[in-house]
Scaffold this active site. Structure first.
Site, mmCIF file in Angstrom:
data_model
loop_
_atom_site.group_PDB
_atom_site.id
_atom_site.type_symbol
_atom_site.label_atom_id
_atom_site.label_comp_id
_atom_site.label_asym_id
_atom_site.label_seq_id
_atom_site.Cartn_x
_atom_site.Cartn_y
_atom_site.Cartn_z
ATOM 1 N N GLU A 53 28.612 17.318 53.781
ATOM 2 C CA GLU A 53 28.267 17.051 52.244
ATOM 3 C C GLU A 53 29.116 16.425 51.524
ATOM 4 O O GLU A 53 30.069 16.682 51.392
ATOM 5 C CB GLU A 53 27.367 18.328 51.456
ATOM 6 C CG GLU A 53 26.303 18.909 52.373
ATOM 7 C CD GLU A 53 25.226 18.039 52.644
ATOM 8 O OE1 GLU A 53 24.997 17.105 52.047
ATOM 9 O OE2 GLU A 53 24.326 18.730 53.297
ATOM 10 N N ASP A 367 34.310 5.918 37.352
ATOM 11 C CA ASP A 367 33.217 4.709 37.646
ATOM 12 C C ASP A 367 31.850 5.320 37.171
ATOM 13 O O ASP A 367 31.154 4.501 36.244
ATOM 14 C CB ASP A 367 33.020 4.465 39.005
ATOM 15 C CG ASP A 367 33.446 3.645 39.862
ATOM 16 O OD1 ASP A 367 34.272 2.585 39.019
ATOM 17 O OD2 ASP A 367 33.817 3.281 40.849
ATOM 18 N N THR A 384 22.802 10.463 45.171
ATOM 19 C CA THR A 384 23.071 11.594 44.340
ATOM 20 C C THR A 384 24.167 10.969 43.437
ATOM 21 O O THR A 384 24.179 11.567 42.316
ATOM 22 C CB THR A 384 23.653 12.869 44.938
ATOM 23 O OG1 THR A 384 24.463 12.495 45.867
ATOM 24 C CG2 THR A 384 22.420 13.681 45.804
#
Ligand code: GDP
Ligand code: NAG
Ligand code: NAG
Ligand code: MG
Length: 430
Positions: A53, A367, A384
């Site tokens: 993940e 960012d 996400t």
């Protein structure tokens, strides 16, 4: 690194293991968690997420665990949440390991929702020791009567032996790439449910265990996705002050944003945030999150190629009369140069944040913060990384229509919800 572990890790992430960082030592913040009741013994909840993940799903899993610890504390158990060090993430080219949360987040802000400590702090209290790993798994036989229902049960392990093995009296596992952590017990818990379900299981099966390590924590879902508690925890997860400062400096010096005109309300303390009119204007630039790499394969039906992305960016910028576009992306350099050339020929100037002075994880948060403070945001479908930007915009009171937008696979499908699905509007609640 043991061979069995090495092989199982390689299958998932393909990291470079030759590089072994020293124990995290750039530690600055250290705080004592407040006690529920001084009479109750201190307990610790640690957790880990499935190896493959990425960073931004892991941020979401933190929220589920913070909610769990919050609930246990309300029931009178004196739990502290131990933050899993960051490391070995597939997208981090710097291969950083053992990165404490206080390098990336404002852990004092997080601590105001639920007491948190870093893993290195935990190690000082319980040196290289964990009482019990609880490995979450699904039910081998699937749902009961073909229907989902909340349930949990201690069961035989299905796959935990790929990641843990007995060495003498103790179990050994990956443990955030800290060697020598001894685990006393290991159990597998089949579970279908949310944070509260896990709280019930802990009360039933592990009522007196001092240090519980929940592995595969992503198996449990949120108590209420998008509810009041969700947003409270999300608001507490502020980025490190220095990273926000770097982002704001870039906005001022490179994007020439006038910080007095962007009407962004962001109190010093997240607990002072209130429901407001959606007054934020943002900097006079369009922000685009252009996800590439693994998304080109896993979401090929939704991710545009560079030409199609350029056409859309140009059209949106022209409609909004914005001549500056901030691009954040995991694309290769040559792709970005190509994109910038295309924008340039339509009189749009493209900007990117680049530096060698901070880690890849830190750059990604900078960012996100720059993108969150743009007049308009265009993200990538189901990323996400884009979701987290949208949440920050919700927290900063941007009008909904400036936030919930994604690039289409083809420019011609823009504005056509049948051919180009747009993100669900998960708006903030207080
Ligand atoms: N700096 C930077 N990194 C990015 C960007 N997009 C993706 N990445 C990197 O790739 C990872 C994407 O994985 P993840 O966080 O799982 O988000 P998702 O896969 O897009 O849902 C991020 O955590 C970053 O490390 C970007 O726009 N800027
Ligand atoms: C380990 O598990 C056994 C059996 O359930 C239990 O009696 C013991 O207290 C556990 N030890 C720790 C340190 O949690
Ligand atoms: C396009 O590129 C040229 C040459 O690098 C530069 O002088 C010009 O300012 C650019 N135009 C825009 C709108 O960015
Ligand atoms: Mg991902």
């Amino acid at each position: 690194m043991r061979l069995w572990l090495y092989v199982s890790l390689l299958l998932l992430v393909n990291p470079i293991y030759g590089y072994d960082e020293d124990e995290a030592d750039e530690v600055t913040i250290s705080k004592k968690p407040e006690n529920v009741s001084p009479a109750k013994p201190q307990r610790y909840l640690l957790y880990e997420v499935n190896f493959g993940e990425g960073f931004n799903l892991r941020r979401d899993v933190y929220m589920r665990m913070a909610s769990l610890v919050h609930e246990l504390r309300e029931q009178g158990h004196n739990f502290v949440l131990v933050l899993p060090p960051w490391g070995n993430l597939y997208h981090w080219n710097d291969r950083a390991k053992k990165v404490p949360w206080n390098n990336l987040f404002d852990t004092e802000a997080m601590n105001a929702y639920v007491p948190v400590i870093e893993f290195y702090e935990y190690l000082k209290v319980n040196p290289y020791y964990v009482d019990e790993v609880v490995y979450l798994q699904h039910y081998k036989e699937g749902w009961k009567d073909g229907k989902w229902s909340e349930r949990y049960e201690k069961r035989d392990c299905i796959e935990a032996d790929k990641y843990y093995r007995k060495e003498g009296k103790f179990w050994k596992g990956y443990m955030y790439s800290y060697d020598h952590v001894k685990i006393h017990n290991l159990t597998c818990l089949s579970i279908q449910g949310e944070s509260s379900t896990l709280a019930k299981a802990i009360n039933e099966y592990y009522p007196n265990t001092n240090t519980l390590f929940i592995d595969r924590a992503e198996t449990v879902i949120h108590n209420e996705y998008g509810g009041v508690e969700y947003w409270k925890i999300r608001r507490s997860m502020r980025y490190h002050k220095q990273l926000r400062f770097i982002a704001d400096l870039f906005r001022q010096e490179t994007l020439y944003v006038n910080m007095h005109e962007d009407k962004i309300v962001y109190p010093k303390d997240w607990r002072d945030e209130r429901e407001l009119q959606r007054v934020a204007v943002g900097g006079d630039y369009l922000a685009v999150h252009l996800r590439r790499k693994d998304f080109l394969r896993s979401h090929s039906d939704h991710v545009p190629d560079l030409n199609e992305a350029a056409l859309q960016i140009i059209e949106v910028a022209q409609v909004l009369e914005l001549s500056k576009v901030f691009i954040c992306s995991d694309a290769d350099e040559y792709e970005l140069l190509d994109l910038e050339k295309q924008l340039n020929s339509s009189s749009i100037t493209a900007y990117r944040f680049t530096t060698k002075k901070i880690s890849d994880g830190a750059i990604s948060l900078v960012d996100q913060w720059i993108a969150a403070k743009a007049a308009f945001f265009l993200g990538t479908h189901t990323s996400t990384f884009s979701y987290r930007i949208r949440e920050d915009r919700e927290i900063m009171h941007f009008p909904v229509e400036t936030t919930f937008n994604s690039l289409c696979k083809y420019a011609k499908d823009m504005g056509n919800p049948k051919k180009c699905e747009q993100p669900a509007k998960w708006t903030i609640v207080y």
